[in-house]
Design a protein around this motif. Sequence first.
Motif: not given
Length: 167
Positions: A64-68
């Motif tokens: 999973a590639t997420l932006n924070f």
Amino acid sequence: MTARLYDLTSSWTFDSSQQDVWDVITAPDMSWPNWWPGCTLAKPLESQQTDGASKDDVLLSTTATLNFKASLGYTLKVAYHPTFVDSPREVDFDASGDLAGNGRVFLSTDSHGQTQMDIEWRVQPTRRWMTLLSPLAGPAFTYAHAALMRKGESGLRDYLIRQDRQR
């Protein structure tokens, strides 16, 4: 210049069962953006799922590639790939993207029946500006991480309460 290594820990506590917390944080659809303020999917999930795979196998085959969005105004893109799963207790993962390293989430139930979630991170920033600023901005980066984690804890707590009410 080598980036500073950050050892970051957080402990979250929930009234929900350990299994309920586990089911949310390891959901195959990576529902974190549904409950974590400032978190969005950076790209579709990558998975090598096979028919009939167990939930643990699906988790281990997914990245999973997420932006924070940090409180200091920058956004980090981080890819998570589980490397070890002991359901419903522990998941270890590698991180890549704007932060590189590894982490661990460990769930346990305390004597009051609450679920304790301990999160450990051991990462280095990979973005050039963060690497250059780490010697001076390390405390600010650590503060931004803690603020982001508080949002995650609060968001997950509210999400679990809503789920309990729907049952």
